[in-house]
Enzyme design. Structure first.
Site, PDB file in Angstrom:
ATOM      1  N   CYS A 115     -68.465  66.860 -39.548  1.00  0.00           N
ATOM      2  CA  CYS A 115     -67.626  66.497 -40.682  1.00  0.00           C
ATOM      3  C   CYS A 115     -67.951  65.034 -40.976  1.00  0.00           C
ATOM      4  O   CYS A 115     -69.060  64.595 -40.651  1.00  0.00           O
ATOM      5  CB  CYS A 115     -66.138  66.747 -40.395  1.00  0.00           C
ATOM      6  N   ARG A 116     -67.068  64.301 -41.553  1.00  0.00           N
ATOM      7  CA  ARG A 116     -67.377  62.907 -41.900  1.00  0.00           C
ATOM      8  C   ARG A 116     -67.563  62.026 -40.663  1.00  0.00           C
ATOM      9  O   ARG A 116     -68.529  61.302 -40.544  1.00  0.00           O
ATOM     10  CB  ARG A 116     -66.256  62.350 -42.794  1.00  0.00           C
TER      11      ARG A 116
END
Length: 177
Positions: A115-116
């Site tokens: 994810c980020r």
């Protein structure tokens, strides 16, 4: 609360390793943003599949998609998830588990789930996979992922994992009856 119910507080205690506070990701551990876009490095690592739990174009997302990986031999799957307590990530638990399962079933299949920051969304999906496909309870799954890296799923995601745990325990009890 029955014997098979786990609380968000219990999972937070587990994640804090008894210290009372989470460890924030250090720079050398949490380097997902550049890696998903570094196709040569992914290939060198033997990654055959990428699961992006933060697909999108805002600051809190990682802007890759299937076209980005086209022609690389890497199979991509994206989930447009927000890292907020209100976001229903559980609706993607089965989809993500299927993708990971299918990838690992292939000869030399290796999945990069990101994810980020690699701290909330992606670990939540990996924990759900371990619960759904490896028959782990939520505490064991959280511990297994926590041993590999610093994680901190938000309380909304932890609640969804607790609910998944409850559902799986009930299903197991019904099968035994």
């Amino acid at each position: 609360m029955s014997e098979f119910q786990i609380s968000v507080e219990e999972l937070n205690d587990l994640l804090a390793n008894g210290s009372g506070c989470y460890s924030l990701p250090s720079a050398h551990i949490s380097s997902p943003p550049p890696l998903p876009k570094n196709i040569m490095r992914l290939q060198r690592l033997g990654i055959t599949h990428v699961l992006n739990a933060a697909e999108g174009k805002s600051f809190m997302h990682v802007n890759t998609n299937a076209e980005f990986y086209e022609g690389t031999g890497i199979i991509y799957h994206g989930i447009k998830a927000n890292d907020t307590q209100e976001f229903n990530l559980s609706r993607y638990f089965e989809e993500a588990a299927d993708f990971i399962d299918n990838a690992l079933a292939q000869k030399d299949g290796r999945v990069f789930v990101h994810c980020r920051e690699g701290y909330s969304r992606s670990p939540t999906l990996v924990i759900a996979y371990l619960m759904l496909r490896q028959n782990m309870d939520v505490k064991s799954a959280v511990s297994a992922v926590r041993q590999k890296r610093e994680i901190g799923p938000n309380d909304g995601f932890l609640k969804q994992l607790c609910e998944l745990n409850e559902k799986l325990v009930m299903e197991a009890k019904l099968k035994k009856a």
